[in-house]
Design a protein around this motif. Structure first.
Motif, mmCIF file in Angstrom:
data_model
loop_
_atom_site.group_PDB
_atom_site.id
_atom_site.type_symbol
_atom_site.label_atom_id
_atom_site.label_comp_id
_atom_site.label_asym_id
_atom_site.label_seq_id
_atom_site.Cartn_x
_atom_site.Cartn_y
_atom_site.Cartn_z
ATOM 1 N N PHE A 21 -13.529 0.454 1.991
ATOM 2 C CA PHE A 21 -13.933 -0.703 1.178
ATOM 3 C C PHE A 21 -14.240 -0.281 -0.255
ATOM 4 O O PHE A 21 -13.908 -0.988 -1.202
ATOM 5 C CB PHE A 21 -15.151 -1.395 1.801
ATOM 6 C CG PHE A 21 -14.812 -2.491 2.768
ATOM 7 C CD1 PHE A 21 -15.390 -3.747 2.649
ATOM 8 C CD2 PHE A 21 -13.919 -2.285 3.798
ATOM 9 C CE1 PHE A 21 -15.078 -4.760 3.541
ATOM 10 C CE2 PHE A 21 -13.603 -3.281 4.698
ATOM 11 C CZ PHE A 21 -14.181 -4.532 4.567
ATOM 12 N N ARG A 22 -14.869 0.877 -0.426
ATOM 13 C CA ARG A 22 -15.226 1.365 -1.762
ATOM 14 C C ARG A 22 -14.006 1.898 -2.514
ATOM 15 O O ARG A 22 -13.734 1.479 -3.642
ATOM 16 C CB ARG A 22 -16.284 2.469 -1.627
ATOM 17 C CG ARG A 22 -16.755 3.036 -2.963
ATOM 18 C CD ARG A 22 -17.608 4.288 -2.770
ATOM 19 N NE ARG A 22 -16.804 5.342 -2.135
ATOM 20 C CZ ARG A 22 -17.231 6.099 -1.127
ATOM 21 N NH1 ARG A 22 -18.446 5.947 -0.632
ATOM 22 N NH2 ARG A 22 -16.437 7.023 -0.606
ATOM 23 N N SER A 29 -20.802 -1.846 -4.473
ATOM 24 C CA SER A 29 -21.807 -1.848 -3.415
ATOM 25 C C SER A 29 -23.155 -1.424 -3.958
ATOM 26 O O SER A 29 -23.257 -0.903 -5.068
ATOM 27 C CB SER A 29 -21.389 -0.903 -2.286
ATOM 28 O OG SER A 29 -21.343 0.433 -2.771
ATOM 29 N N VAL A 30 -24.166 -1.650 -3.156
ATOM 30 C CA VAL A 30 -25.493 -1.100 -3.394
ATOM 31 C C VAL A 30 -25.800 -0.197 -2.205
ATOM 32 O O VAL A 30 -25.287 -0.403 -1.106
ATOM 33 C CB VAL A 30 -26.578 -2.197 -3.536
ATOM 34 C CG1 VAL A 30 -26.317 -3.046 -4.773
ATOM 35 C CG2 VAL A 30 -26.669 -3.063 -2.293
ATOM 36 N N TRP A 36 -26.197 3.885 3.210
ATOM 37 C CA TRP A 36 -25.884 2.645 3.922
ATOM 38 C C TRP A 36 -25.450 1.640 2.860
ATOM 39 O O TRP A 36 -26.273 0.967 2.247
ATOM 40 C CB TRP A 36 -27.127 2.135 4.659
ATOM 41 C CG TRP A 36 -26.801 1.148 5.705
ATOM 42 C CD1 TRP A 36 -26.623 -0.198 5.521
ATOM 43 C CD2 TRP A 36 -26.606 1.387 7.091
ATOM 44 N NE1 TRP A 36 -26.330 -0.805 6.700
ATOM 45 C CE2 TRP A 36 -26.316 0.156 7.694
ATOM 46 C CE3 TRP A 36 -26.637 2.524 7.884
ATOM 47 C CZ2 TRP A 36 -26.061 0.028 9.047
ATOM 48 C CZ3 TRP A 36 -26.400 2.391 9.216
ATOM 49 C CH2 TRP A 36 -26.115 1.162 9.788
ATOM 50 N N LEU A 37 -24.138 1.573 2.625
ATOM 51 C CA LEU A 37 -23.609 0.738 1.549
ATOM 52 C C LEU A 37 -23.483 -0.708 1.995
ATOM 53 O O LEU A 37 -23.030 -0.997 3.106
ATOM 54 C CB LEU A 37 -22.245 1.260 1.104
ATOM 55 C CG LEU A 37 -22.201 2.706 0.623
ATOM 56 C CD1 LEU A 37 -20.784 3.077 0.203
ATOM 57 C CD2 LEU A 37 -23.190 2.950 -0.497
#
Length: 116
Positions: A21-22, A29-30, A36-37
């Protein structure tokens, strides 16, 4: 007032799916702690389809040009299923590194996102 939605995808390899996903999809993301994104997603809509089993969920990302998105993913080493052409749009499935899959589709219908 409801201010958003939080989607949970269960995975056999959450780290690999988070990296996908990144790094591949490019979602920001955070870090909620301990890597734990939690990802920001594109605007979303929800639909309810009849089902005899009743307790399943699917995640589809929408795009304006399915062939172009598939080509972009292919350049990043991601394979997609052969596109299907149901009455509601053009759709492919993308296999995640953790073994799950998400859909990617180009709708042929008016979307709720377009109304927002």
């Amino acid at each position: 007032m409801i201010s958003g939605a939080h989607v949970i995808l269960y995975s056999r390899n959450a780290e690999a799916d988070r990296a996908f996903f990144r790094d591949i999809l490019g979602f920001t993301s955070v870090d909620a702690g301990h890597d734990w994104l939690i990802f920001a997603l594109p605007p979303a809509e929800a639909a309810f389809h009849p089902s005899d089993i009743g307790d399943t969920c699917e995640l589809y990302f929408m795009c304006c040009d399915l062939k172009a998105e598939m080509a972009s993913l292919a350049k990043k080493g991601v394979s997609c299923s052969a596109p299907q052409e149901p009455r509601w749009g053009s759709v492919t499935m993308v296999r995640l590194p953790g073994g799950g899959q998400v859909g990617l589709y180009q709708p042929r219908h008016l979307t709720a996102v377009a109304l927002a």
